[in-house]
Each structure stands twice: as structure tokens, then as C-alpha cells.
Scaffold this motif. Sequence first.
Motif, PDB file in Angstrom:
ATOM      1  N   LEU A   1       2.664   4.560   6.309  1.00 14.64           N
ATOM      2  CA  LEU A   1       2.440   3.831   5.070  1.00 14.64           C
ATOM      3  C   LEU A   1       3.607   2.894   4.820  1.00 14.64           C
ATOM      4  O   LEU A   1       4.762   3.230   5.115  1.00 14.64           O
ATOM      5  CB  LEU A   1       2.298   4.785   3.870  1.00 14.64           C
ATOM      6  CG  LEU A   1       1.052   5.654   3.797  1.00 14.64           C
ATOM      7  CD1 LEU A   1       1.160   6.593   2.613  1.00 14.64           C
ATOM      8  CD2 LEU A   1      -0.200   4.797   3.681  1.00 14.64           C
TER       9      LEU A   1
ATOM     10  N   HIS B   1      -2.903   2.696  -4.072  1.00 15.21           N
ATOM     11  CA  HIS B   1      -2.612   1.257  -4.075  1.00 15.21           C
ATOM     12  C   HIS B   1      -2.575   0.718  -5.502  1.00 15.21           C
ATOM     13  O   HIS B   1      -3.507   0.915  -6.293  1.00 15.21           O
ATOM     14  CB  HIS B   1      -3.670   0.521  -3.255  1.00 15.21           C
ATOM     15  CG  HIS B   1      -3.401  -0.954  -3.116  1.00 15.21           C
ATOM     16  ND1 HIS B   1      -2.247  -1.451  -2.551  1.00 15.21           N
ATOM     17  CD2 HIS B   1      -4.143  -2.034  -3.479  1.00 15.21           C
ATOM     18  CE1 HIS B   1      -2.281  -2.772  -2.561  1.00 15.21           C
ATOM     19  NE2 HIS B   1      -3.421  -3.149  -3.119  1.00 15.21           N
TER      20      HIS B   1
ATOM     21  N   SER C   1      -3.426   5.306   0.954  1.00 16.09           N
ATOM     22  CA  SER C   1      -3.382   3.889   0.605  1.00 16.09           C
ATOM     23  C   SER C   1      -4.525   3.514  -0.327  1.00 16.09           C
ATOM     24  O   SER C   1      -4.354   2.714  -1.252  1.00 16.09           O
ATOM     25  CB  SER C   1      -3.430   3.040   1.880  1.00 16.09           C
ATOM     26  OG  SER C   1      -4.678   3.214   2.547  1.00 16.09           O
TER      27      SER C   1
ATOM     28  N   PRO D   1      -1.579   0.890   4.828  1.00 11.89           N
ATOM     29  CA  PRO D   1      -1.424   1.672   6.055  1.00 11.89           C
ATOM     30  C   PRO D   1      -0.869   0.792   7.162  1.00 11.89           C
ATOM     31  O   PRO D   1      -1.122  -0.416   7.206  1.00 11.89           O
ATOM     32  CB  PRO D   1      -2.858   2.125   6.357  1.00 11.89           C
ATOM     33  CG  PRO D   1      -3.715   1.045   5.779  1.00 11.89           C
ATOM     34  CD  PRO D   1      -2.991   0.543   4.553  1.00 11.89           C
TER      35      PRO D   1
ATOM     36  N   VAL E   1       0.461  -0.194  -1.613  1.00 13.80           N
ATOM     37  CA  VAL E   1       0.483   0.789  -0.542  1.00 13.80           C
ATOM     38  C   VAL E   1      -0.431   0.302   0.578  1.00 13.80           C
ATOM     39  O   VAL E   1      -1.627   0.069   0.349  1.00 13.80           O
ATOM     40  CB  VAL E   1       0.034   2.176  -1.037  1.00 13.80           C
ATOM     41  CG1 VAL E   1       0.139   3.203   0.087  1.00 13.80           C
ATOM     42  CG2 VAL E   1       0.881   2.611  -2.227  1.00 13.80           C
TER      43      VAL E   1
ATOM     44  N   ALA F   1      -3.208   8.862   5.889  1.00 12.08           N
ATOM     45  CA  ALA F   1      -2.540   7.612   5.525  1.00 12.08           C
ATOM     46  C   ALA F   1      -3.520   6.650   4.870  1.00 12.08           C
ATOM     47  O   ALA F   1      -3.209   5.982   3.873  1.00 12.08           O
ATOM     48  CB  ALA F   1      -1.908   6.974   6.761  1.00 12.08           C
TER      49      ALA F   1
END
Length: 743
Positions: free
Chosen positions: A481, A543, A539, A562, A560, A535
Motif C-alpha cells: 500500500l 481511500h 485501499s 495498492p 490509499v 491490500a
Amino acid sequence: MTAQVDYLVVVFTATSGASGELLGSDEKDLVQVVWQLVNVNNKTLGRVNELLIRSDLSDSTEEKTEEDVVVECKEEDETASGADRVYTATSLDSGINMFNLQLTNEVNSAGAGTSFCLCTDGQLHIRQVIHPEAASKNILVPDFFYSFFDLRKEFKNHFPTSDLKALNALVMAESLSIPVDIPTVWDPTANQEPLTVLPAEVAVKQVRLMSNIILALLSEPYCHRFSNPERVSERFESGTCSKMEKVCDNTVIRARGLPWQSSDQDIARFFKGLNIAKGGAALCLNAQGRRNGEALVRFVSEEHRDLALQRHKHHMGNRYIEVYKATGEDFLKIAGGTSNEVAMFLSREDQIIVRMRGLPFNATHDDVLRFFSPEDDLKETCPISGGKEGILFVRYPDGRPTGDAFVLFACEEHAQCALRKHKELLGKRYIELFKSTAAEVQQVLNRYSSAPLIPVAPPPLVSIMPSVPLLPPPGSVRDCLRLRGLPYTASIEDILTFLGEFTQDVRQHGVHMVLNQQGRPSGDCFIQMTSAERALQASQRLHKHVMSSQRGANSRYVEVFPCSAEEMGLVLMGGSLSHTHTHTHNRSRSGTGLSPPPCLSPPSYSFTPVQPILPTDAAAAAAAALYPPIGQVLLAPRPLHPGHAYYPASAQLYMNYTAYYPSPPGSPNTLGFFPAHSSMSSPGGLMRMPGLPYNGSGVKDIISAVQGYQYAPEDALIHAQGAVHTHDPARTLLTQPKEWVCI
């Protein structure tokens, strides 16, 4: 040596904040001034006066002007503080004017002379209280504030064994056998809260005690003469500094956080009250020749340097300035020069320097003169001091122009007129104009005359190897991330709290904080997760959620994304990625960056292969040996022994800065790790350490740097002198075991 004055004015000040040895260190406003006149010739004392500065009264006296002062004349037993007369002002400006008026009237009415000088207990009252506050509020103070007697230093002339830093009025009174009412006199050495506001009567009693000390020094057997007062510099003097000059380490500080448009005069105003050495304010430039917000300041003595350190995090406008110790070598690197041409250019004193940037390479002295003094009457004219002699072009060692020049103006009015031509055209180029300093002239000339401002690094090892694909393949596992937009005060604990349930999916030591060039958090972070699925879920769910910091009140939403281990490794090595799909109709609209927004399919990457310099067949084996997969080299966490904490309770994981995104320890940009060659006498790996100093002590320094890690002593060092490394003889290879991969 000057003649003894007729009167000494004993002065004591108090602010609304810290007192004692911390007086003035917290930028609090002046609220009380107490003074008493001492007749040096007749050894008599005048009345005690008290001036209270109460800004809260300005709201209730709106009909009065700013100069209005409320005067209260009371008998001694009627005043709360015990002063003979009390005055109240609504601002510092009006208070200084009232102090000047009353003091002048009292001296003139005494009739025993007209010369007088202030006298204080230590340096703080004048240097750290009155001058800094007056400068920050653009208030002109009377001339008598620029000289004063330090009673402690005058006392030390007769008691040389006394420690100047430990002296105060109480100690001096006891040494002179002056009776003191100890419970009622403030003792700075007592264990009291330094931020406590002093009672009003303390200042009055302190002034009375100081007056008695002065009378004792004037009388037999001491018969002291007050003839050498302390001086406060009225203005900063620009000048040059030679690299051969010796600069004491105890007189230099580093100021950080300056506004980019600040000048040496602004720095002198910030340190108003302290004496800066001639040409002692040097603004620092970055690798591109622009100011980086730092400056090195050289003071006349260690005492003034120590007072400057007390102004740590004081404000210049809306910005607080950090103040740290520095060395004389640091100052000479910035301000020292050896060019006779620069010395001649800067030999004219009382000149204002303006820097020109962006000049056409074919610009001449006449072009610059016409730029500032056009022939038509439609534009302002600002004549250059000395004509062509007032222009200094900056050139490379081979004589080529750099596009920079420095120009002298005789007065501030002409310099301001010139600065109004900022971004006007000279030929077909617009010219940037900045107010400059003598130290900046030296610094720019030194850099251009020795090497380009942006040094050209020697070709890396990759350039001589066959074209190894550095960009990650499209099918890379995106199990990491990237967090972007973190609060600058965020810690690892804050990041783990932000991740919530996904914290359990973070790999051991998988949180990598990213620092900028100044070693501060950049707002970015990389996190290694246990799987690509977790991950992606993290995200999508986190996010643009808001993250709060425990060490600050600020909260920010965090992006956020990946990413793969190879992507993270590439960016940490200073590379960048372009999200251009091979098919036009499927091209991502997320723009450029490390990763697209969540919920989008991973794009493919197109790039132009690097042309090999050596034949592929000849170097394939060396390339495979020296360059394993990037993700394997950079990002595989080092296994820890059982019993280690999963995350330290207070430790931060920081990384060394080398490129735009700093690399973790073990990155090829900082410490290049390579597998051991088959010809090595023992198994292990190689650590590549570029940029070693030429004047270092060699093996001893390197062994000290890697102390605590295992290395092979029998072949510890290999100086790179083969065909591959002839371009960089300073680089060294150090063997070390395979488990030293990432810290």
C-alpha cells in the motif's frame, strides 16, 4: 575608554511570560518598566518610577489616540508596588515615548549634568525584551537604548573570581555587605516556576537594591568608574569573508524556516538587540541555486550566540524560526570566498545588492544598464551605482555565462524601484529580480566557479550492463500500500490506528515512513501487506478516509493506493511510473503517479528499453550476479529472532534520503547490496558505498560505520579500480553476509 556619565538609569523590565534567566525567551509582551535615577557625582538617588503597559485599556479608550497615556501620580504608600510615581500606557510605542519624556525631564530638572546611560542586571532586559519587541512591531526606540551598563560585568571587575552566569543582584549585595530583606527580594536562583508572572513590588525592590549596589561600587574602597558601556548594533553591516579567516564555532548558529524572500536585513531584524559580525548573515542556497529557507549567522561573541539560541521558534512574520548551533566551518562553506573580482565588487559599503536571474546568454553591461535606466520616459529609472563597475556577471570556469548577475544600487529607494521591474523583458526573456546579500554573491560565485550547481553524477553500474528491465512487469503482485497525504505529525501508531482491522495484515517491519530532504516527514508512507487481496480491500475501504495524529490537532484525508513491491522499489530508487495503457480506448484517466485509484484494474506499463553499452553476451553473467530482482533486494524484510516486539512502542522507522522518495537502508541509492561473486573467498554479499570522502581515514572509518554487523574480515574491503569502476575511484565495495538485506 569614554568619560564617566553624569547619571545612571537603573532599569528593570518584566513581561507577561517567563522571568529570570528565561526573560524574553517566550516572545511575551513587555508589561512593566521600573527605573530610578542615580547621580554618579553626588551619589544620590532619585525617585522610583513605574510604567505599566496595559493593552487592555486601548479598547476602553477608543476616543483617545495611540499616543495617549494615563498618568497616575501617587504617594509611595498609596501605590501597590511601592513606587514613587506610576504611569500607565496602552501600547509599547506610547510607553517608550512616556519613558523617554519623563526620564529627560527628570535629568534636566536635576541640574547636575545631561549625560546619562541605562544600567541593568544582565543583558536580557535590553537585548531580549525591548529591542526584539520594538523591532517586531516596527517601533523606533530612542538612541539611549543602544548603550547600557551591565551591572554584573561592572561588579566582576572588582570580584574577578565571580561566575558571571551565577551573578544576580542578591549575590552582589551579599558580597558588598549590603543589608537585604531576603524574603521580600526576588532570588532568580530559587526553585520557582520560571513562567510565573512576577508581582509588581518585586521589580521595585529589585531596582532599589541595584541602586544601592551602584552606590557601593562608586564609594570607597572600590571607587568604580562606569566608562565602558555595552553597545547594541543599530544596523547590520554587510561585508565579505575570506575562506582563510578563522571563525569560532561558538559564535555561529543556523536559522531554519525563513521565508524565501527574506534578506540579511530581515535576519538582522529578527536578531535585533544582538550584535551580528560584519557580513555575518549568510543565506543558504539549494542545489539549484535558490534559497532553501536556511541561514548561517555569525555573532561577535559566544554570549550573543547563546542569547540567539533562546529565540528558538520565535516568529518572523507568520513563520516561526528554528535556531540551532552551527560551526565556523559551516559558515565558511557558505559565506567564505577567494575571488578578487567578488571582493572588489563587494568592497563598496552601504550598497544594496539585487540579483538578476534568467538573463540572455549574450547580455552585456550596456543591456543591463538600459534595462534599469531606459531611454524613454515611460518607465521608471533606477540608476546602477558605479555604472558598469556595479554589475557582476556570473560565469562558469570556462567563461560561459550562467544567466545570473548581481547589481549594486546606492540606496534603498533605487533598489525598490529596480525590484518593481521583476519579470520585465530583456530581449525575449523575462528577468527575475531578488534582493540579495554579500554572502549570496560569494556562494553563487563559489558554486559556479568550482562545479555546476547540479553536479553530474558518474554513470551508474546499470549503464554499462545489458538492458535489465527495471520497470515492473504488468503481472506483478500488488501486495503493498502507498499512503499519500499523511499529517506531518503522524507516527507509526497513528498509521496502525488508521488501518484498523487491516493492521493484522501488515508484515513485520513493513511500515516505511518517507522523509524529505530536510529529514522531516514528507506525508507519504509505504506499507507491506501479507497478500494482494487484503491490500486491495484496504485501499478500497480506507481511500480518502481522515487520519488524525496524536501529536497534533491537524487531521487530513489520506489517499490509499495498492502497489507492488517492484513499484515501491522503483520509486524508492528515484524512478517514476507512467500509467499509459497499450490500448488507447482503455487508457486510464487517473493521470500519472505510483498507482491508479482503487477499484481500477492494474494497467500495463510501456517504456523505452535502455540501450546496452556492452555486448549482451559479454555482460549477461555479470548482470545476473549483480542485479537480482529489485523486490527481492529492497523489500524482503530481515527475519527477526523470536521475542522481538512486533512494533516498537516508541521507535520510528525512518529512511535515509537520496532521491525524491527516500530509500530504506539497503537501497542501491544508499547502500548497494549485491550477491558475492563466485571468486570471493567466503560466501556473502557486497555493499556498494558511493560518495566516500577522499580525505577519510579509509578502512577505519568504514569499519566504524558498519559496527554491529557481521562482515568478512579476510576480504573486508575491495577498492574499485577495475575497468568497470574507473570512472569513480572513490567508491568502495564492502563484503557482508547475505542476511544483511534491509533494516
